[in-house]
Each structure stands twice: as structure tokens, then as C-alpha cells.
Design a protein around this motif. Structure first.
Motif, PDB file in Angstrom:
ATOM      1  N   PRO A 185     -18.552 102.202  27.520  1.00 39.72           N
ATOM      2  CA  PRO A 185     -18.605 103.013  26.297  1.00 39.72           C
ATOM      3  C   PRO A 185     -20.024 103.206  25.746  1.00 39.72           C
ATOM      4  CG  PRO A 185     -16.861 101.372  26.154  1.00 39.72           C
ATOM      5  CD  PRO A 185     -17.641 101.056  27.396  1.00 39.72           C
ATOM      6  N   ASN A 186     -20.945 102.295  26.038  1.00 37.24           N
ATOM      7  CA  ASN A 186     -22.291 102.417  25.460  1.00 37.24           C
ATOM      8  C   ASN A 186     -23.263 103.186  26.350  1.00 37.24           C
ATOM      9  OD1 ASN A 186     -21.915 100.921  22.991  1.00 37.24           O
ATOM     10  ND2 ASN A 186     -21.700  99.097  24.273  1.00 37.24           N
ATOM     11  N   THR A 208     -21.598  94.160  25.603  1.00 37.07           N
ATOM     12  CA  THR A 208     -21.935  95.576  25.421  1.00 37.07           C
ATOM     13  C   THR A 208     -21.914  96.323  26.741  1.00 37.07           C
ATOM     14  OG1 THR A 208     -24.258  94.996  25.628  1.00 37.07           O
ATOM     15  CG2 THR A 208     -23.392  95.181  23.400  1.00 37.07           C
ATOM     16  N   ILE A 209     -21.988  95.594  27.831  1.00 31.89           N
ATOM     17  CA  ILE A 209     -22.030  96.201  29.163  1.00 31.89           C
ATOM     18  C   ILE A 209     -21.043  95.429  30.023  1.00 31.89           C
ATOM     19  CG2 ILE A 209     -23.494  96.657  31.180  1.00 31.89           C
ATOM     20  CD1 ILE A 209     -25.877  96.742  29.167  1.00 31.89           C
ATOM     21  N   ARG A 210     -20.090  96.147  30.624  1.00 36.07           N
ATOM     22  CA  ARG A 210     -18.980  95.450  31.291  1.00 36.07           C
ATOM     23  C   ARG A 210     -19.239  95.179  32.771  1.00 36.07           C
ATOM     24  NH1 ARG A 210     -14.343  99.473  28.957  1.00 36.07           N
ATOM     25  NH2 ARG A 210     -14.149  98.604  26.875  1.00 36.07           N
TER      26      ARG A 210
END
Lengths: 381, 448, 88
Positions: free
Chosen positions: A132-133, A233-235
Motif C-alpha cells: 500500500p505504501n 510499512t513494507i510487506r
């Protein structure tokens, strides 16, 4: 000669490749002694990201080794506990920031699928569902469910612990100074064994010189940036498609193509520059700046995130960018397990498995011919 | 010409740090006529020692006249305030937050020091402060850290903090010195060489009076969510608790410090050689001119050995002159010799003893940032085969958080060395002190 | 001069840091840690330890001991690493 000075196998180097080799040998019932001149996991293992990737491999022998390694890593995570290794099967996402790169990536994933990689083309909307980011400028990408991550030092230390539990010996602060009949001379005396495995990483070239069977392993310098801790924040492991082109490059000088990922500790790691400048430990601000700029291009929120530290390491590479694996016909008893370039953490699992097979007289699961140690001395075909 | 230097961001000398050492270096260099930039993270000159508020008349400060003299002498210096230096490239290019890089032919590094901490049960409770932090609240912000304050640790700085608090009307519930500074009398030569300084200490002692207890340590802090009290106990010469002497002291603030940790990141970035000083600190090596082992990089103040503000000023004056290409006079060299003797005697009078290590329980937090407990540190040694603090850091994460080991680095190194059954060595501290990024800087600022 | 801390008005003098003003107003903690959710406030007071992190006008990880208080600043307790809006 005391009993403890005789082993079946001496492994030179307590980095990830040495630990994996020692673990697989010990598990196969061999008596193992690991010799390390510094501390456990103190070399390149302590200065990398812990990548276990298939996504950056093109069809060929290295991919075969990577596929074998991914399977072994999954099994090891079950054997030793995924948490204790900080092993995360998080998957990889490759992002194309332009339509041209996107077209190249689509062709690349097609060739990878044909070679057995689970490579899924994803649209820009699907990309943002996964990350998403991510920058709205990302045009398309690919998703690789097989990619994984491990905390390399922790995993190495756990493997060496398992080696000790299996009856093996790990001697740190013990430098190999020469080779003797059935063994090596060290800063702490002579150690004997039937086989000596050169797993000295970026310094494997020097060890091979001592053995009188040189292999051309050279240092490639790489910086990694570490941010302040963040929530998740990062998958996935996220990198730009340009990375794929750089991995196989032989150009001298600087290349950067960013790889961004979160860690269990909350920090975000940003790699990985590539410079062929020898063993130069100096901080290079232009390189670090470029990495930061590229990371922000992919994840714009990073612009407001603080850099906590940076570190650098030396990836061991051979001129043909393939590792050196297997017995060296020039010196009976000498076996190499080195030259894994920027993929040593991932490829270590398959490497250890194959070397143990060789040393226990089994037929290795993979044909080692492409990795043969003396290939650099052969006349061109 | 300062103006053209400012326009080009190019100076003959860049001084990093505007505390006693940096101010003196900048003043001494500027006096010779060279162009000087003074780069500092604080809004006002003075560093930690002369931390003050706007309009402060110096009433509660020590050596304030020295500060105002130095401040007057840096009028020709470009004071680049509120710019924290995060990296220096060889040659030299100084990168600081919020501005373009500053280039300089020579450097004087005067980054100072911060309180050295030893972990103990409860030390992460809000209300537990560093001794320097309590003083900074008072001198920099006019705020008392609590209504009933305990001061503890070791070293003469505790007296200065306690005296300042009493002077400002604070309730001081006790001042607990782990050592026995009476041993100081064993070094009469040093004492004779620094009578003025000793007088200051005697003055503090008079103010602090019966609250001062030696061979006494805070061994635990208590409270639900926040500090409500501490346990103190008498200790022997090795800092082991004398059984039966434990007692609780109610307080809402604890000011604690065990000497100082010099800030080594900039010298280490530049490749300066280091050594282990008598007080156990990692310090950068300086020659007679105050130059480091790197040509053109000069050092002044705590970075080359903790010794207090007067020595820092002297070293700054010497470093500043040599950085400007002018020799320092023999008077300065004699003064430095006497002040170093005094500092050396202080280090011997207030040594750290290993008894504190036995009170760090398995559950005690060692690294505050990453909340790493003692058991994780020892497990990295016992179970994972770590043989040095750097390996422990990379396996168990002490020192990996936002402060990058500035607070826990020394203690972590001590715990690891002790676990390995050996004494602390220089490499232990170096392995935790290298920081290529000396201050947090946003990736956006880094990318430019 | 006044700023707000979790909605409550806190007086501050010119030049005073957020952290100093909070202590003067009787607050000792304004953050909960990432791992143990333990309360923290000022420790070193001089920008070294990063224990006093606070969210200021929505920006996380500001050091309360360094940031000067300003009129109408919105200071809020920081939970963990802050930046909850980015969490995914």
C-alpha cells in the motif's frame, strides 16, 4: 596428536556458507571442525541483508542451486524453528517504474516460469494491494511467493550451535596459515582431517592460494542503509526491475538498484550498491545518497524517515558470476564452497547440502560441473 | 574574509562543537587571522557545560567569566548553530543537518561527552535521569527534575549537580557516591597543581554537606509506571553490597551517572586511532599539538580523554592555534600538563569496580532502545558463541536502536567481556562505537 | 505561551523544550515503547538517548528534550514507533 585435532572435515570460515556446510556434514554423521580467524558470522554474513531469492535468477545453474536452496531453507526453518532464525517466507515483489522496464520484466518472468520459478505478473493496482505504501508511479511488477528472508547472523550462529550439539567443534580466533598433509596449519597449531572445505567467503581466494589451488574470488563492495524502527510499512522484499540487470553485470564502477524491505526488528533495510573497488572500507557518500534517492522513488514516505546507520560488506564474486563448489582435482582433499557473490545467504542451504553429499560419497542432487573449481584454468572451448 | 568564506562555504578551519574545547579552539584559531567556522547542534554556544537560556546572567554557572571571554573572542567566527554534524568526508567536507556542506582545510573536533551509564534494576522508569540530564533541565530550561531528588553514581560531577540543585532550591534526598574519594589525597602532586579546582570541589562538598554518602550506591529503582523511590546500600571497595545495609529512599527523581563517555563517531569516521583511557573510556589519540593520527584533524576536550572543562579549554586553545598553523606557547603546554595530571588523579580516585555487574539481573534491561535484557546478552555469548561485543550486538541487538549504543555501549561491552572472563579491551568499545552516520538524518535530506 | 499535550494545555517559557515544560507541569512520561509498551520520558535530556520521543503536530519520533515548545503546538503521546498511518 590429541583426539580433538582429528576430524573428518575441516570447514574454513564461520560465515553462513561455512555454518551450513558444517551443519549438513555434522548431520550426516561426519566429525566437523570449523576454523574461523575472527568471530562467528563476522565477515560478509554480518554485512548483508539475508536474501533468499529466486526472483533475481535467470534460468541456468545458479537458478537450479537457488531452487534447491529455497527448499532446504524451508526444511531448516522446520528443523530449527523459523523464529529462531528470523526466517520469513514473505515473498518478493519486483517493480517496474517505466513501461519499457515493465515489458522487459514480463519477458523475464516468462523465461523464469519455464525454468520452474513461481513468477506472477501483477498490474499496478495489484501492486498497491500488496504494498500500500508503494509509489503511485509504479507501472507494473511481478510477485514471487518463493522469495524469503532470514536474519543472517542469527541463523549462522544457530547453525553453528547445532553443529556443536551434534558433536562438532567451532574454533574462533583461529586463522589458517597454511596447508599440510591431511590438514591445515593454524595460528593455534595443526588440525588434521580427510577433507578441508574452503568456505572463506570473500577471502576464499587467499585460502585457495595457501592451498596451492587458486580460485579467482574477488570483493564487490556494497552499502546497506538502515532506517529508524517503523511499524510494518513494507510487506515483501521489494526491488526495482533494474536490479535484475545489475546482478549479472560485469561493469566496473558503481551500480545501484534499490532493494527495500522491512525487518522483524522494525527497521527498513535499503540496499544494495555494487562497486568493484577492492577491499576499500571507506564510506562513500555519493553511493549512499543514490541509494536513499532510489528508495524514496519506490516508497515516497521514506523521505521523512531517519537514516539510523549504514554498513558495508564485500560480496565474493567470480569472473563468471557463478559460485565455486566441489572437490578441487588439483589438491586431493580440498573442497571449495565459495564465490556466492550477493546470494550467499540464500544459496548456502543448497551448497551445504551438496557438499555434505559429496563428502559422504553420495551422488549430489545437482550436477556440480558448472561450478567446478578449476574451470578458470581451462582453455576456452 | 569571513563573508566570502561563508558564501563559498569554505574555511581554513572548521571547529565541530561549541562547548569549552570548541569555543577555545575557534577563538584561538580566529585570533591568528584565519577563517573559522564553528559548527554546533545547539542553539547557543556553550555546549553541555555552559548550557544556558537566552538572557542568562551566569549566576548559577561555573567559570562563566571564561565563557563570556571566549564568546567575545569568536565574533569573527561564523557560528553555524543548530546544525548537527552527521558525517565528515576526508579532505574535509563537513555534512550537517539543515545546511550545505562546509569545506575546511583543517578540522578541530570537540564533540564532548555524555554521562556514562551502568544498568541496574528499574533504571528505565520515568523519573530516572542522567545526572547531566537533570543539570541540563535546570541550566538550559530552568526546570527542576523533581521535588525530591536523589543524586547517585560516581565522580566529582555528582557534587556539582547536587550543589546546583540545592542552589536552585530543590529538595535533595541524598547524594550517593559509590567510591571513596578520600583516595584522592594519595596524589598530592596533582592536587597541588590544581588547587583552584579542588577548592571548587570543597565548596560543593560544603553545600551538599551531610547528604553526601560515599561507598553507597543506588542498587534498584522502584515505582509503578514511574519512579517512586530507590534502594540504596553500602558497598565495599569492589562495589559489592554490604549485606544488611539496604534501605529505601523515597524520591520522584534520580540523577545518575558514572563518569562520561566521549563522543567518538567523528574521529572514527575519519580513521583516527583510538586508545583505552584510564577511566575505561575509548578516546582518540592526540599528539602534543592536539593532532590526531590523521593529518589535519585536531582534537580537543573529552574526545581525547575525559578531563573537565578547564583542560578542555586549554586543549582547545592549543588545537586551535596548531590548526591555524601557529604553535602554542609553552605556558599553555605547562597548563595542559598540570590539568592532565589532575584529570588522571581523578580517574584513579573514582574508578569503576566490577560489583555493579552482579546486580544486573537476567531481567534487567541493558539496551533501553531495543529493550534488550541481560539474559539475551549473555545468551548470545553462552548459546550462540559470540566472542566480542560487536557480535553480541548483531545477534541480540543491544546498541542497534535509535541511540546506536551511545547509552548502553560501554555497559554492554563490560557485560560481554565479563561473561567471557576477561577484562575490557579497546577493540570491545571500538566494535560498538563506529557510526558512519553520527546523527539521525532523514533519507530525504540525505538524498538531497 | 501554551501548547497542548494529549489535548491538555501546558504552559511553557520561551526557549523551553517540550520535555522540560512537560516535567515542569508534572508529567514524567509521554511515550510507550515498541516492544514492552513501557512508559518512558526524558532520560539523558541532551538529545543522545532518544528516550523522550513524542509526536509533535503529527510528526513522530521528535526528541522532546531538543524541540522548543511553541504556541499552539499539538504534542501527543507516542505509541511504539509512531506513524500508525503507514502501518500495513
Amino acid at each position: 596428536m590429541t583426539r580433538s585435532d582429528v576430524s573428518d572435515v575441516i570447514v574454513i570460515g564461520a560465515g553462513m556458507v561455512g555454518a551450513m556446510t558444517a551443519y549438513h556434514c555434522a548431520a550426516a554423521g561426519l566429525r566437523v571442525t570449523v576454523l574461523e580467524r575472527d568471530a562467528v558470522a563476522g565477515g560478509t554474513t554480518s554485512a548483508c541483508e539475508g536474501n533468499i531469492l529466486v526472483s533475481d535468477k535467470e534460468p541456468g545453474p545458479e537458478l537450479d542451486l537457488a531452487l534447491l536452496s529455497i527448499r532446504r531453507w524451508q526444511e531448516l526453518a522446520d528443523e530449527l524453528g523459523a523464529d529462531s532464525l528470523e526466517y520469513q517466507a514473505k515473498g518478493g515483489v519486483v517493480v517496474a517504474m517505466s513501461d519499457d522496464t515493465g515489458a522487459g520484466l514480463t519477458a523475464f518472468t516468462a523465461s523464469q516460469r519455464a525454468a520452474g520459478i513461481d513468477a506472477q505478473d501483477v498490474s499496478s493496482a495489484q501492486l498497491r494491494e500488496r504494498e500500500p505504501n508503494l509509489s503511485p508511479d509504479a507501472r507494473s511488477g511481478a510477485y514471487y511467493p518463493q522469495d524469503a528472508q532470514v536474519q543472517p547472523m542469527l541463523a549462522t550462529a544457530r547453525l553453528l550451535r547445532a553443529v556443536r550439539d551434534l558433536g562438532g567443534t567451532v574454533r574462533t580466533g583461529t586463522e589458517v596459515t597454511g596447508f599440510v598433509e591431511r590438514g591445515v596449519a593454524t595460528s593455534a597449531g595443526i588440525v588434521h582431517a580427510e577433507h578441508v572445505v574452503n568456505a572463506a567467503g570473500t577471502w576464499a581466494g587467499q585460502v585457495s592460494e595457501l592451498a596451492g589451488a587458486p580460485v579467482p574470488v574477488l570483493p564487490r563492495k556494497g552499502f546497506i542503509l538502515v532506517t529508524e524502527p517503523l511499524p510494518r510499512t513494507i510487506r515483501h522484499k521489494v526491488y526495482t526491475a533494474e536490479y535484475v540487470a545489475n546482478v549479472a553485470s560485469s561493469d566496473a564502477g558503481l551500480e545501484t538498484s534499490v532493494v527495500v524491505e522491512g525487518t522483524k526488528a522494525g527497521t527498513v533495510l535499503i540496499g544494495a550498491s555494487r562497486e568493484r573497488v577492492g577491499f576499500d572500507r571507506s564510506m562513500s557518500l555519493p553511493v549512499v545518497r543514490k541509494l536513499a534517492a532510489q528508495a524514496i522513488e519506490v516508497f515516497p514516505f521514506l523521505a521523512d524517515v531517519a537514516l539510523l546507520r549504514s554498513y558495508l560488506g564485500f560480496r565474493p564474486y567470480c569472473p563468471d558470476h557463478l559460485p565455486v563448489l566441489g572437490p578441487d582435482p588439483r589438491v586431493p582433499g580440498l573442497v571449495h564452497a565459495c564465490g556466492h557473490e550477493g546470494a550467499g545467504i540464500g544459496l548456502a542451504a543448497g551448497t551445504g547440502h551438496l557438499i555434505a553429499q559429496v563428502l559422504t560419497g553420495k551422488e549430489p542432487d545437482l550436477d556440480l560441473t558448472p561450478f567446478r573449481p578449476h574451470r578458470f584454468e581451462e582453455a576456452p572451448a | 574574509m569571513p563573508n566570502s568564506s561563508a558564501e563559498r562555504n569554505e574555511y581554513d578551519v572548521a571547529v565541530i562543537g561549541a562547548g569549552p574545547a570548541g569555543l577555545a579552539a575557534a577563538a584561538a584559531a580566529a585570533d591568528t587571522g584565519v577563517s573559522v567556522a564553528l559548527v554546533d547542534s545547539g542553539p547557543r554556544p556553550g555546549g553541555q557545560y555552559w548550557r544556558h537560556r537566552t538572557g542568562d546572567d551566569g549566576t548559577h554557572h561555573h567559570d562563566w567569566a571564561e565563557f563570556t571571554r571566549l564568546r567575545a573572542r569568536i565574533r569573527e567566527v561564523d557560528h553555524l548553530a543548530e546544525h548537527a554534524v552527521w558525517h565528515i568526508e576526508p579532505g574535509f567536507t563537513v555534512h550537517a543537518t539543515g545546511r550545505d556542506p562546509v569545506r575546511a582545510r583543517r578540522l578541530v573536533l570537540a564533540p564532548g561527552a555524555h554521562d556514562r551509564q551502568l544498568p541496574f534494576p528499574g533504571w528505565t522508569l520515568p523519573g530516572v535521569y542522567t545526572a547531566g540530564g537533570v543539570q541540563a533541565l535546570l541550566k538550559g530550561h530552568g526546570v527542576l527534575a523533581g521535588k525530591r531528588i536523589v543524586v547517585a553514581g560516581t565522580g566529582p560531577f555528582l557534587l556539582a549537580v547536587a550543589a546546583g540543585l540545592l542552589d536552585a532550591g530543590a529538595g535533595v534526598a541524598g547524594v550517593f557516591e559509590a567510591g571513596t574519594p578520600a583516595g584522592f589525597a594519595r596524589h598530592p602532586l596533582a592536587v597541588a597543581g590544581a588547587l583552584g579546582k579542588l577548592g571548587e570541589g570543597a565548596g560543593y562538598l560544603r553545600v551538599v554537606g551531610r547528604r553526601y554518602r560515599t561507598r553507597t550506591m543506588v542498587i534498584a529503582a522502584h515505582g509503578t509506571g514511574e519512579l517512586s523511590g530507590v534502594t540504596v546500600a553500602k558497598v565495599d571497595a569492589n562495589w559489592q553490597v554490604v549485606p544488611g545495609t539496604e534501605r529505601d529512599v523515597a524520591c520522584d527523581a534520580l540523577a545518575v551517572g558514572y563518569g562520561f563517555t566521549p563522543q567518538l563517531e567523528l574521529p572514527l569516521q575519519l580513521g583516527c586511532a583510538t586508545r583505552l583511557d584510564a577511566d575505561g573510556s575509548l578516546v582518540a589519540t592526540a599528539d602534543d599539538r592536539q593532532m590526531s593520527t590523521v593529518e589535519g584533524v585536531f582534537l580537543a576536550g573529552e574526545v581525547c580523554g575525559v578531563g573537565g572543562s578547564a583542560l578542555a579549554v586549554t586543549e582547545g586553545l592549543i588545537a586551535g592555534r596548531h590548526a591555524a598553523g601557529v604553535s602554542a606557547g609553552s605556558r599553555l603546554l605547562r597548563r595542559r600538563r598540570a590539568q592532565r595530571r589532575f584529570a588522571g588523579a581523578l580517574h584513579q580516585a573514582f574508578p569503576l569496580r566490577r560489583g555493579w555487574l552482579d546486580r544486573v539481573g537476567a531481567d534487567t534491561v541493558v539496551c533501553r532502545c531495543e529493550e534488550v535484557r541481560h539474559r539475551a546478552v549473555t545468551a548470545a555469548v553462552d548459546d550462540l558463541g559470540a566472542t566480542d561485543p560487536r557480535t553480541v550486538k548483531l545477534l541480540a541487538r543491544p546498541g542497534m536502536g535509535l541511540c546506536q549504543g551511545r547509552v548502553c555501549g560501554f555497559a554492554t561491552a563490560c557485560v560481554v567481556a565479563d561473561r567471557l572472563g576477561r577484562t575490557l579491551i579497546e577493540a570491545d568499545l571500538r566494535g560498538l562505537a563506529a557510526r558512519p552516520v553520527a546523527q539521525p538524518v532523514t533519507l530525504g535530506e540525505l538524498a538531497g | 505561551m501554551r501548547f497542548t499535550f494529549d489535548g491538555k494545555a501546558i504552559p511553557a517559557e520561551p526557549g523551553q523544550s517540550i520535555g522540560a515544560a512537560l516535567i515542569a507541569a508534572g508529567h514524567r512520561s509521554w511515550r510507550r515503547t515498541r516492544i514492552d509498551a513501557a512508559p518512558r520520558g526524558i532520560f539523558c535530556g541532551i538529545g543522545i538517548c532518544h528516550d523522550c520521543l513524542v509526536t509533535v503536530d503529527g510528526a513522530a519520533n521528535r526528541r522532546a528534550c531538543l524541540v522548543e515548545a511553541a504556541e499552539d503546538m499539538r504534542v501527543t503521546t507516542q505509541e511504539g514507533a509512531g506513524r500508525a498511518e503507514l502501518e500495513c
